[in-house]
Design a protein around this motif. Structure first.
Motif, short mmCIF file in Angstrom:
data_model
loop_
_atom_site.label_atom_id
_atom_site.label_comp_id
_atom_site.label_asym_id
_atom_site.label_seq_id
_atom_site.Cartn_x
_atom_site.Cartn_y
_atom_site.Cartn_z
N VAL B 38 0.82 -1.22 0.00
CA VAL B 38 0.00 0.00 0.00
C VAL B 38 0.85 1.27 0.00
O VAL B 38 0.67 2.13 -0.86
N PRO B 39 1.80 1.41 0.95
CA PRO B 39 2.63 2.64 0.90
C PRO B 39 3.40 2.75 -0.41
O PRO B 39 3.61 3.86 -0.91
N LEU B 40 3.79 1.61 -0.97
CA LEU B 40 4.50 1.67 -2.24
C LEU B 40 3.56 2.17 -3.33
O LEU B 40 3.97 2.87 -4.25
N GLY B 41 2.29 1.79 -3.22
CA GLY B 41 1.33 2.16 -4.26
C GLY B 41 0.82 3.58 -4.14
O GLY B 41 0.63 4.27 -5.14
N ILE B 42 0.57 4.05 -2.90
CA ILE B 42 -0.09 5.36 -2.77
C ILE B 42 0.85 6.43 -2.23
O ILE B 42 0.45 7.56 -2.05
N GLY B 43 2.10 6.08 -1.96
CA GLY B 43 3.03 7.10 -1.48
C GLY B 43 3.22 7.00 0.02
O GLY B 43 2.42 6.39 0.72
N SER B 44 4.29 7.62 0.51
CA SER B 44 4.70 7.38 1.89
C SER B 44 4.36 8.54 2.82
O SER B 44 4.88 8.63 3.91
N ASP B 45 3.47 9.43 2.39
CA ASP B 45 3.10 10.57 3.23
C ASP B 45 2.52 10.11 4.56
O ASP B 45 1.55 9.36 4.60
N GLY B 46 3.13 10.55 5.66
CA GLY B 46 2.77 10.05 6.98
C GLY B 46 1.32 10.28 7.36
O GLY B 46 0.63 9.38 7.83
N GLU B 47 0.83 11.48 7.12
CA GLU B 47 -0.55 11.81 7.50
C GLU B 47 -1.54 10.93 6.73
O GLU B 47 -2.53 10.45 7.29
N MET B 48 -1.23 10.74 5.45
CA MET B 48 -2.15 9.95 4.65
C MET B 48 -2.17 8.49 5.11
O MET B 48 -3.22 7.88 5.26
N LEU B 49 -0.97 7.96 5.38
CA LEU B 49 -0.90 6.56 5.83
C LEU B 49 -1.65 6.40 7.15
O LEU B 49 -2.35 5.42 7.36
N ALA B 51 -4.18 8.04 8.09
CA ALA B 51 -5.62 8.09 7.83
C ALA B 51 -6.13 6.79 7.22
O ALA B 51 -7.21 6.31 7.58
N VAL B 52 -5.36 6.21 6.31
CA VAL B 52 -5.88 5.02 5.61
C VAL B 52 -5.52 3.73 6.33
O VAL B 52 -6.11 2.69 6.05
N GLY B 53 -4.57 3.77 7.26
CA GLY B 53 -4.06 2.55 7.89
C GLY B 53 -5.13 1.59 8.39
O GLY B 53 -5.16 0.43 7.97
N PRO B 54 -6.05 2.06 9.28
CA PRO B 54 -7.04 1.13 9.80
C PRO B 54 -7.88 0.50 8.68
O PRO B 54 -8.17 -0.70 8.70
N SER B 115 -2.14 -7.00 14.10
CA SER B 115 -2.49 -5.69 13.54
C SER B 115 -1.81 -4.50 14.23
O SER B 115 -1.50 -3.52 13.55
N PRO B 116 -1.55 -4.52 15.57
CA PRO B 116 -0.89 -3.34 16.15
C PRO B 116 0.45 -3.04 15.49
O PRO B 116 0.78 -1.87 15.25
N LEU B 117 1.18 -4.09 15.14
CA LEU B 117 2.48 -3.88 14.51
C LEU B 117 2.31 -3.18 13.16
O LEU B 117 3.02 -2.22 12.83
N LEU B 118 1.33 -3.67 12.39
CA LEU B 118 1.07 -3.04 11.09
C LEU B 118 0.62 -1.60 11.28
O LEU B 118 1.02 -0.71 10.51
N ALA B 119 -0.24 -1.39 12.29
CA ALA B 119 -0.73 -0.04 12.53
C ALA B 119 0.44 0.90 12.82
O ALA B 119 0.46 2.05 12.36
N LEU B 120 1.44 0.42 13.57
CA LEU B 120 2.62 1.25 13.84
C LEU B 120 3.35 1.58 12.54
O LEU B 120 3.84 2.68 12.34
N GLU B 125 -0.22 6.25 16.46
CA GLU B 125 0.41 6.50 17.74
C GLU B 125 0.49 5.20 18.53
O GLU B 125 -0.45 4.39 18.48
N ALA B 126 1.59 5.01 19.25
CA ALA B 126 1.70 3.80 20.05
C ALA B 126 0.98 4.00 21.37
O ALA B 126 1.51 4.63 22.30
N ASN B 127 -0.27 3.56 21.46
CA ASN B 127 -0.98 3.64 22.73
C ASN B 127 -1.93 2.45 22.85
O ASN B 127 -1.98 1.58 21.96
N THR B 128 -2.72 2.45 23.94
CA THR B 128 -3.55 1.26 24.18
C THR B 128 -4.67 1.11 23.16
O THR B 128 -5.25 0.04 23.03
#
Lengths: 243, 221
Positions: B38-49, B51-54, B115-120, B125-128
Motif C-alpha cells: 500500500v505505501p508503495l502504491g499510494i506514497g509514503s506521506d505520513g498523514e495519509m498513511l 488516515a488510511v491505515g485502519p 495488527s498493532p504492529l502493522l498499525a505502527l 500513535e503507540a498507545n492502548t
C-alpha cells in the motif's frame, strides 16, 4: 394457493395473452410518461433544469430494482419450501432483468448527478450505495447459478444465496445509512426532494406502472422460453432413450 | 447425538491449517505483503498513511479470509469427508460452524493479533487504542469468515470457486467493514459502533451456519 399457480400448463395458457397485454399496456404507459416528461412537464431549475427529466426513467428503475430483488427472494423461498419448479423458473428469469434495471438506476442516477451535484458518484449517499450492493447481489446470484453443473443444483444454490442476501439487506441498509449520516455534507440531496407537484407526480406514477408492466412481461417471456427449453431437453432425452 | 463429530471437524481443520508448512505464519505473510504494497502504491506521506491505515487492515483481513476460505469445504467435498460428516448424525450447521471457527483461529485471529504492529508501520500513535483495535479486528474478522464460509460452502463443488466466493461475499461484508471502520474513526457516532460491530458478528454467527449446512448438503448430492 401456490399449487394452483405452480402448474406450467396453466402458466403457459395465462401468460399467452397476459404477456402481450403487459407489453402493450407497458409501452403505452412508458410512452405517455416519456412524452409528458420530455416535452410537456415544465423543467425544474432547482433539480438541475432539463436534466431532471431523467427522473421519469430513474425513479421507476429504482423502484423496480428493489421490487425485483424482493420478487427474486420470494420466488427462491417458495421454491425452497414447496419445490415448485415454476418458482425456480421465475427466479432464474427475474435475476438478469432485475440486474439490468438496477444498472439502469445507477447509470441514470450518475447522469443526473453529474450536472446537478457535480459528481458522477458520491460515496456518502446512502441510496447510491444500497443500490450498488443490490447490483452486486444480483451479479453474485447469476454467477453462482452459472457455475453449477446441473439445473437442480443451480436452483438450490441460488435459492440459498438469494435468501441469505434477503436477510442481510436490512443490515446492509442500516450500516450504509449510519455510514452516510455521519458525513455532514448532505447538500447534494435534500431529504426527500421538494414536495412534488401533481404535474410531475402523475407522469412519474404512470411511468412506474409502465416499467413494472414491461418488467412483468419480460419475466413471463423468459419463463415461457425456459419452460420450452426444458421441454425440448426432455424430448431430446426421450429420443435418445428410444434409440 | 454426541459432540464427537463436531470436535473432530474442529480438530481436523486446525491440524490441516498447521500441518501444511508454515501454518498460521502463511496468512500473516499475506497480510504483511498486502499491507507493504500500500505505501508503495499510494506514497509514503505520513498523514495519509495514518488516515488510511485502519481501513487498509480491514481490507487486508477481508482479502485474507477470501483467499484462505476457498479450500475449506472444497477438499472435504472432493475426498468424501463431507459425506462422512453428513452420516454422523451430528447437526451439519454445528460442523460447518466448528470448521469455520477453526479456520478463523488459524487464519483470522493471528492477523488481528498482528495488527498493532502493522498499525505502527502506518504511523499510528503507540498507545492502548491499538490493543482495543486488535480486539475489534478479531470480532469483525469472525463475521468475514462466517459470511465467506457461506460463499465457500455454496461454491464447494465449483472449480476456481475463489473468484465466485469474493463476488458472493462482498455485499455481505459491507456492514462489518462500515461498523469496523466507524469504530476506529473516533468521529461522531463512533461510540456505539463497536456494539454494532459485535451485533453484526453475532448475527453472522447465528445465520451463516444454517446457510452453510444447506449448501453443504447440496454439495454432497
Amino acid at each position: 394457493m401456490w399449487s394452483y399457480f405452480a402448474n406450467p400448463h396453466k402458466f403457459l395458457r395465462l401468460s399467452d395473452w397476459l404477456a402481450p397485454a403487459f407489453y402493450a399496456l407497458g409501452a403505452a404507459c412508458i410512452a405517455y410518461g416519456l412524452w409528458q416528461g420530455l416535452w410537456v412537464v415544465p423543467k425544474d431549475e432547482y433539480q438541475g433544469g432539463d436534466i431532471m427529466r431523467v427522473m421519469f426513467v430513474h425513479v421507476p428503475a429504482a423502484w423496480l430494482a428493489m421490487a425485483s430483488y424482493s420478487a427474486l427472494a420470494i420466488a427462491s423461498f417458495v421454491w425452497f419450501v414447496w419445490r415448485h419448479e415454476l418458482a425456480d423458473i421465475a427466479a432464474k428469469a427475474i435475476a438478469p432483468i432485475g440486474a439490468v434495471w438496477t444498472a439502469m438506476c445507477l447509470s441514470t442516477g450518475s447522469i443526473w448527478g453529474k450536472p446537478t451535484w457535480g459528481t458522477w458518484w458520491q460515496w456518502d449517499d446512502a441510496r447510491m450505495m444500497s443500490v450498488l450492493f443490490l447490483f452486486f447481489l444480483f451479479l453474485g446470484y447469476m454467477a453462482l447459478r452459472a457455475a453449477m453443473d446441473s439445473r437442480q443444483k443451480a436452483a438450490r444454490a441460488g435459492a440459498i444465496l438469494a435468501m441469505v442476501g434477503a436477510v442481510n439487506i436490512p443490515l446492509i441498509k442500516f450500516s450504509v445509512d449510519l455510514f452516510t449520516s455521519l458525513h455532514q455534507d448532505a447538500s447534494v440531496i435534500t431529504a426527500d426532494g421538494p414536495k412534488m407537484a401533481a404535474v410531475y407526480l402523475t407522469p412519474l406514477l404512470v411511468s412506474a406502472i409502465g416499467h413494472s408492466l414491461l418488467f412483468g412481461g419480460l419475466v413471463m417471456t423468459r419463463m415461457r422460453t425456459e419452460i420450452r427449453q426444458r421441454r425440448i431437453a426432455r424430448l431430446h432425452s426421450r429420443e435418445l432413450e428410444a434409440l | 447425538m454426541s459432540a464427537a463429530p463436531i470436535l473432530a471437524a474442529f480438530r481436523q481443520s486446525l491440524v490441516e491449517a498447521w500441518a501444511r508448512g508454515a501454518g498460521a505464519l502463511l496468512p500473516l505473510g499475506f497480510l504483511g505483503g498486502a499491507a507493504v504494497l500500500v505505501p508503495l502504491g499510494i506514497g509514503s506521506d505520513g498523514e495519509m498513511l495514518k488516515a488510511v491505515g485502519p481501513g487498509i487492515i480491514w481490507v487486508a483481513l477481508a482479502l485474507a479470509s477470501l483467499v484462505t476460505l476457498e479450500r475449506i469445504f472444497q477438499s472435504d467435498a472432493e475426498d468424501g469427508t463431507l459425506d462422512l460428516w453428513l452420516q454422523t448424525g451430528a447437526p451439519v450447521s454445528a460442523i460447518a460452524a466448528a470448521k469455520t471457527l477453526a479456520h478463523w483461529l488459524s487464519a483470522g485471529l493471528p492477523l488481528a493479533l498482528f495488527s498493532p504492529l502493522l498499525a505502527l508501520m502506518f504511523q499510528a500513535e503507540a498507545n492502548t487504542a491499538l490493543l482495543v483495535n486488535a480486539g475489534l479486528y478479531a470480532i469483525g474478522s469472525l463475521a468475514f469468515f462466517f459470511w465467506g464460509g457461506v460463499g465457500a460452502a455454496l461454491s464447494a463443488t465449483v472449480r476456481r470457486g475463489g473468484l465466485l466466493i469474493s463476488l458472493i461475499a462482498l455485499p455481505l461484508y459491507v456492514p462489518t467493514a462500515i461498523f469496523g471502520a466507524l469504530a476506529m474513526s473516533g468521529g461522531p457516532g463512533s461510540a456505539g459502533a463497536p456494539l454494532f460491530l459485535a451485533a453484526s458478528t453475532l448475527f453472522a454467527c447465528a445465520v451463516a451456519p444454517y446457510a452453510m449446512a444447506a449448501a453443504l448438503r447440496l454439495a454432497a448430492d
